[in-house]
Structure formats: structure tokens, C-alpha cells
Design an enzyme around this catalytic site. Structure first.
Site, short mmCIF file in Angstrom:
data_model
loop_
_atom_site.label_atom_id
_atom_site.label_comp_id
_atom_site.label_asym_id
_atom_site.label_seq_id
_atom_site.Cartn_x
_atom_site.Cartn_y
_atom_site.Cartn_z
N ASP B 32 0.85 -1.19 0.00
CA ASP B 32 0.00 0.00 0.00
C ASP B 32 0.88 1.24 0.00
O ASP B 32 1.98 1.22 -0.58
CB ASP B 32 -0.93 -0.06 1.23
N HIS B 105 -3.76 5.98 3.52
CA HIS B 105 -4.44 4.78 3.02
C HIS B 105 -3.78 3.49 3.55
O HIS B 105 -4.46 2.56 4.01
CB HIS B 105 -4.41 4.82 1.48
N SER B 435 -11.03 -0.97 -0.94
CA SER B 435 -9.75 -0.93 -0.22
C SER B 435 -9.94 -1.25 1.25
O SER B 435 -9.04 -1.78 1.89
CB SER B 435 -9.12 0.46 -0.31
#
Lengths: 87, 654
Positions: B32, B105, B435
Site C-alpha cells: 500500500d 491509506h 480498499s
């Protein structure tokens, strides 16, 4: 100059090798990868070599160089890099 | 995350899941944007020594050293050569050339999968509670592959290469690309190698829903995860000058609007731009929006960006209306100004009021967090949908998990909206996407791996899929927020994950590397294409009849060709079940039976006398002629009275 021009025309490719076809003269597969790459491009360098996920390497090539490399023995494919995005 | 552990039943069943040695041996790799190691989600209190199998590293770089890792965050690496080769050197004044997460994220996904328990977590008081990852005792290894300019496949492959070498058990990838054949798709090729090493690979299905054929990461050795909602909402009402109130959602916290109705303007009437209604950068006329609440339409630019545009133009508040693309799905955001998001129908109603009233007014009332929202889960509109465009005979997505308004850890480098103008800093953020659902499944897979270390990746997926649920407690079918109607296996796959049931599935559909190689033969892959994926020569036996339908997958996708003479036909799928429960006799049932289609299971009863015993069966689908684009859905269940082993069936006439 021309070198800069070539550099800007280059794209990243993932080069897939058939490791079982490595000629006997090479002790390490990375040396064979390097030699194959040199036969298609004098100046291209490897970004990464891969062994666990695929057999091969990533490098920056012009379209012509990629075509030349694809014709070398032991090359399975020369595929353009993909760009992924977060979900 | 807060709420999802309760929503998934993890809190009530804590003693079912191994919390000690075996769980601590499982290592989850997250590819990520990196990690914010100072997040409380990565505190290693009470964790034992790092597993002896671990061969990874904690790499140093910009503002990151090996001291940033601990017994929870056991590894951190970064991969930027591919990125830099294309876009030039990483600008270290803007992003860290290290595993450090400047985006948020990666910290969110890693903490969702395997974060430690954190008391009193919230975003500005929203979604408050005890936050935890799905597998609180698992170890985390973070591989940074995404940068400001994107995630490049040469870097992703390098990270997967290292993760395999490092000895991870689970790979979690909340990213995807276009639709390519498996041998061209680097995530698929890397995942194949991981699968061969016994690594479970979980990937997000994509956020391109509700369009059909919008899935990514559809290789059958990948577990493809769609997104559903929780039973939690963040209501923020729009109160109009005509005394009507309409519900929306928001995570805004800050200066309240004045306690009176404010002038209300539609962005399309406050702009000279063609698409002024979308509130894109520099399109609003400040004189027309100053001191007013602005109604913007959703689309093209980020939702929070629209709020920033309204604020920059002098607006005091924003109502963000969905369009047909999003329907009634409400995604809450931590806007920079008082704002709320409303569904398409309410948006239309508000627009009618604004057209009818020469001096429209409004205000927004923020109500905080509300739990117990029903029905839940519902499939998120954005969640990508089947059919599978690469191999229509494999049903995808595999299942859904929580992915809407998920609270989890965040980077200290970015505000909750991710906008450069957002100078707020938060420990936790609430965001949405597949996600977010993917690392839920990654963490749950880690729990199952800890409980059943001998299970293959396919066995773990089978357990998750065959125990997933497709009805609410009242017996009604799962809903799709984009239509307001029942969702289908093309939307939710096998259904919503139920980790407690997945621990004890009764029977499994297992798969080996050889099975996947036969699958590639069935796809008529060339020798070179198979070698790319398998990294060795594999010769398809010309005397053997390979069939995609023979892949021992826990779901069924059946395609009738309407161009054939009768437009229907007979298609058979064979499956093998492995008993992982006590001896028992399982009976098959199919529901619903539809006109124009006959589904026959043979044998209809399977008796297992010992553990690991295998039994095969065949499903015969006899379809009559149907118009092209007809879809019928059904469900096969094997049950011994205690376990239900469910498989979704999607049948298409194309």
C-alpha cells in the site's frame, strides 16, 4: 542530445525469461538476464530482478529495444508495465 | 476499526479465535502507501518475540528507521525504482522515500487487517469506541508500493517478491488496474507464486460499481472482495425554508452554521462553467455563493474537493447531491466546511424546492453517530460488479465485507480529507472503498490460518465463502444500495463474510497448484503464457479434456451461448468436497428453481465418515432458450443439519 531523447522514449517493461532455457555457459541466471538485455540495448539497466514471483526483470526500453529483446532466445515476453491505483 | 468487530461477531466469539501463540505466528503483508508507525494501532504491548520464520526487514529512509518497527509492525520496506524511472526522483520534501505513509491509506488498511486494540478511538468524536484490527495478535509487514503518482507494477512485483522471501502468510492488496489476461496482470502473476507458497492473497474488487463487468483482480487464485455497509450512520439533516427536513450524512466537525436558515443556491446557477453544478476548481462565482449554502452535484472531482471549492469561493456550507451514478448511496466525509451528502431522490426534491422558491434557504443539522441502521449490510453502489470479464465461467467477486464509512488508523502527515489545504491531523479516519473491505478479509483469513494452519489458501477462501450469508436475520435477501432491490451473486459473490461460521465450515472446496495449471490449460493458454505464471514448463496433456468448469471453485458461473442453435443446452460442473468436520451426511438443495432452467445435483447426498475424506458431485444445468443478457441466480446448499455449505450460482445467456 540523442541519449536524452532515447531516455524519454523509454518505457518500463517486465521481461519474462524461461529460466530452464538458460545456456550452460552462465553460472547465475542474473548474468544471463544481463547478457540478454545488453544484446538489445547497450545502455538499459535493470530496475529489479525477480525470481520468486516471476522469472525475469524490469527495465526501461524503447519500443525498438523491446522488440529486439523479445526476439532473443529464452525470452517469454516483454510486457509493458501497468499502473495500478488505490481502491 | 470500530463497530466492524461487533458487526462481524468477533466480540462475542473471542474465545473461538486463537489469541495466543498460533495467531501471533501469522504475518500479514500489506502492499500500500506505507505505514505511520506511531499510530496506536501498531503498539506491540503483550506481543511475544517475532516469529522465527520471519526473514524480513525494517528498512530505513526519510524519517523512518529500523527503530520504527516492533513486535506488531515487524517489517517495513519501500519500492520506488519503477516509480522513479517513470516519474523522476521522489520529491522528499513532499513524500517520504521510506516505508513512512504520507497518505493515510496504507495505515488505514494495515490497521484494519491486524491493528492492535486502541481504546477511545474516533474521528472528531464520530464512530467512537474501541478500535481493533481483525487479527489483533497477527504481525504486520508493510510494503510501500504506492506513491503520489500511482502504484507501478515493477514496484508491486518487487514487493511481492520480497514478501514471499520474507515469509509472510497473507498478502493484502487494496489496489488494482484495468482488466488484463492473468499472464499480463502483474498482481495476478505475483499472486500465483504466492498461492503456490501457501500464501493467502486478498485483493479489493474495485470501486467501479454499479456497472456490470467492472471487477478487477479476478484471477481464481486471488480472493476478490467487494464492499458492503455497516449498521452505522452519521446523519446530518438538511432543513429547508419550507420546513421540510431531509436526511444526509456527514463527518463534519467544526464551527457550526449560524442557528438560522441561510440563503441556498444551486452551483449550476452560481457558475459560468458548463458543468458548474459539479463545483469543480475555480468554477463558482464568489459573489453568488458568499455567505450561502451551495448545492453541488456529485461526480468527476473528489467529494471533499467540492467542499473546499465552495469554501474557497466564500460559501458557508454545502449539500452534495448524488446523481444516477450513485443513487441513494451515502458516503460520509470529514468536509472542511459544514456539509452533508444526500441521495439522488432527495437531491432532486431539494432542487425542485430551489426552483420553485425565489429565495430558497436551508441549514444543516449534524446528529453524530447512529448505530443499528437496518437493513445492513447492503452492497455499496461503488463496489465493482460481475460478471467476470476475463473468465466469465468463474464467478466474481468472491464475497463482500465492510467497506463503507470504516474508521481505522491514519497518517500524521495528511488531513482526513487528504486535501493539501486540510491542515487538520487525526489519529483515525473514516473512509470508504473496497480498499477497506479487502483488509477485513485479510485479517479474518489470518484468524482462520491461525486456527487451521494446515489449510491451503483455497481452503481458507472456501471457508469464508461457503459460510457467507445472503439473507438478513428476518430472512429477506441482501440488498443492493444502487437499486434498492435484492443484490445478486454478481454484486455480493457468495455473500457477506461471517468469520465465526468460517472457522467451522464443515466441508471445503480445496484447490492445488496443479488444479490451477489445469485451469490455465482449459483457457487454452500457450506454453509461454503458462510458464510466465508458473515459472516452469508445464505441458497440457493433449489427450485430456480440460474444462474451466472443472476448477473446484466454491461458486458456479454458467454461460449459455444464445448464438447456438437452441440458445440453451446442458452444462455440467464437477466439484469435490473435503470434510473438515465430524462424520456426517450432507444433503444438497437448490433454491430457487426457475422456469427455463433445471439444476440437478448428483449425487444429492454425500456421506463423510472421517476427516479429510473427499467426495465429488456433479451439477447439471439444463437451460432452455432465453434472450441474450438474461441472468438467473440460484444457490446450492449442502447441509448436515449443523453446517450449511453454500455456493452462489450465476447463470447467463450471452
Amino acid at each position: 542530445g540523442p541519449e536524452k531523447e532515447t531516455k524519454s522514449q523509454r518505457k518500463t517493461y517486465i521481461v519474462h525469461m524461461s529460466k530452464s532455457e538458460m545456456p550452460a555457459g552462465f553460472e547465475q541466471h542474473t548474468h544471463w538476464y544481463q547478457s540478454s538485455l545488453k544484446s538489445a540495448s547497450e545502455s538499459a539497466e535493470m530496475l529489479y530482478t525477480y525470481d520468486n514471483v516471476v522469472h525475469g526483470f524490469s527495465t526501461r526500453l524503447t519500443v525498438k529495444e523491446a522488440e529486439l529483446l523479445e526476439g532473443q532466445p529464452g525470452i517469454l515476453s516483454v510486457l509493458p508495465e501497468l499502473r495500478y491505483e488505490l481502491h | 476499526t470500530t463497530r466492524t468487530p461487533e458487526f462481524l461477531g468477533l466480540d462475542k466469539s473471542a474465545d473461538l479465535f486463537p489469541e495466543s501463540d498460533s495467531a501471533s505466528e501469522v504475518i500479514i503483508a500489506v502492499l500500500d502507501t506505507g505505514v505511520w508507525p506511531e499510530s496506536k494501532s501498531f503498539v506491540d504491548t503483550g506481543m511475544g518475540p517475532v516469529p522465527s520464520s520471519w526473514k524480513g526487514q525494517c528498512e530505513s529512509g526519510t524519517n523512518f528507521t529500523s527503530a520504527n518497527c516492533n513486535r506488531k509492525l515487524i517489517g517495513a520496506r519501500f519500492f520506488s525504482k519503477g516509480y522513479e524511472a517513470t516519474l523522476g526522483p521522489v520529491d522528499e520534501s513532499k513524500e517520504s522515500k521510506s516505508p513512512r505513509d504520507d497518505d493515510g491509506h496504507g495505515t488505514h488498511t494495515a490497521s484494519t487487517a491486524g491493528g492492535s486494540i486502541v481504546e477511545d478511538a474516533s474521528l472528531f468524536g464520530y464512530a467512537a469506541g474501541r478500535a481493533r484490527g481483525m487479527a489483533t495478535r497477527a504481525r504486520l509487514a508493510v510494503y510501500k508500493v504506492c506513491w503520489t503518482g500511482g502504484c507501478f507494477s515493477s514496484d508491486i512485483l518487487a514487493a511481492m517478491e520480497k514478501a514471499i522471501e520474507d515469509g509472510v502468510n497473507i498478502l493484502s492488496l487494496s489496489l488494482g488496474g484495468g482488466m488484463s489476461d492473468y499472464y499480463r496482470d502483474n498482481i495476478a502473476t505475483g499472486a500465483f507464486a504466492a498461492m503456490e507458497k501457501g500464501i493467502f492473497v486478498s485483493c479489493s474488487a474495485g470501486n467501479s460499481g454499479p456497472s456490470s463487468y467492472s471487477l478487477s483482480n479476478v484471477a481464481p487464485w486471488i480472493t476478490t472482495v467487494g464492499a458492503g455497509t455497516l449498521d452505522r450512520d452519521f446523519p446530518a439533516f438538511v432543513s429547508l425554508g419550507n420546513r421540510q427536513n431531509y436526511s444526509g450524512v456527514s463527518l463534519y466537525r467544526g464551527s457550526e452554521l449560524p442557528g438560522r436558515l441561510l440563503p441556498f443556491v444551486y452551483a449550476g446557477d452560481a457558475s459560468n462553467a458548463t458543468n458548474g453544478k459539479l463545483c469543480m476548481m475555480d468554477t463558482l462565482i464568489p459573489e453568488k455563493v458568499a455567505g450561502k449554502i451551495v448545492l453541488c452535484d456529485r461526480g468527476v472531482t473528489a467529494r471533499v474537493q467540492k467542499g473546499a471549492v465552495v469554501k474557497a469561493a466564500g460559501g458557508w456550507g454545502m449539500v452534495l447531491a448524488n446523481t444516477a451514478a450513485n443513487g441513494e448511496e451515502l458516503v460520509a466525509d470529514a468536509h472542511l466546511l459544514p456539509a452533508t451528502a444526500v441521495g439522488q431522490k432527495i437531491g432532486e426534491t431539494i432542487k425542485r424546492y430551489m426552483s420553485a422558491d425565489p429565495n430558497p434557504t436551508a441549514t444543516i443539522l449534524f446528529e453524530g453517530t447512529k448505530l443499528g441502521i437496518q437493513p445492513s449490510p447492503v452492497v455499496a453502489a461503488f463496489s465493482s460488479r460481475g460478471p467476470n470479464s476475463i473468465t466469465p465461467d468463474i464467478l466474481k467477486p468472491d464475497l463482500i465485507a465492510p467497506g463503507v464509512n470504516i474508521l481505522a488508523g491514519w497518517s500524521g502527515s495528511a488531513g482526513p480529507t487528504g486535501l493539501a489545504a486540510d491542515t487538520r491531523r487525526v489519529d483515525f479516519n473514516i473512509i470508504s472503498g473496497t480498499s477497506m473491505s479487502c483488509p477485513h478479509v485479510s485479517g479474518l483469513a489470518a484468524l482462520i490460518k491461525a486456527a487451521h494452519p494446515e489449510w491451503s489458501p483455497a481452503a481458507i477462501r472456501s471457508a469464508l465463502m461457503t459460510t457467507a450469508y445472503v439473507t438478513y436475520k428476518n430472512g429477506r435477501n441482501l440488498q443492493d444500495v444502487s437499486t434498492g432491490k435484492d443484490s445478486t451473486p454478481y454484486d455480493h459473490g457468495a455473500g457477506h463474510v461471517d468469520p465465526v461460521a468460517a472457522l467451522n465450515p464443515g466441508l471445503l472446496y480445496d484447490l492445488t497448484t496443479d488444479n490451477y495449471l489445469s485451469f490455465l490449460c482449459a483457457l487454452n493458454y500457450t506454453s509461454s503464457q503458462i510458464t510466465i505464471l508458473a515459472r516452469r514448463k508445464h505441458t497440457c496433456d493433449p489427450s485430456q479434456k480440460y474444462g474451466v468448469a472443472d476448477l473446484n471453485y466454491p461458486s458456479f458461473a454458467v454461460n449459455f451461448d444464445t448464438t447456438q442453435s437452441n440458445g440453451g443446452g446442458v452444462i455440467k460442473h464437477t466439484r469435490t468436497l473435503t470434510n473438515v468436520g465430524p462424520p456426517g451426511t450432507y444433503k444438497a438443495s437448490i433454491s430457487p428453481q426457475s422456469p427455463g432452467l433445471k439444476i440437478l445435483v448428483e449425487p444429492a447426498t454425500l456421506t463423510f465418515s472421517k476427516v479429510n475424506e473427499k467426495q465429488s458431485y456433479t451439477v447439471t444445468f439444463t437451460g432452455s432458450s432465453m434472450p441474450s443478457n438474461t441472468n438467473i441466480f440460484a444457490r446450492l446448499e449442502w447441509s448436515d443439519g449443523k453446517h450449511i455449505v453454500g455456493s452462489p450460482i450465476g447463470i447467463s445467456w450471452t
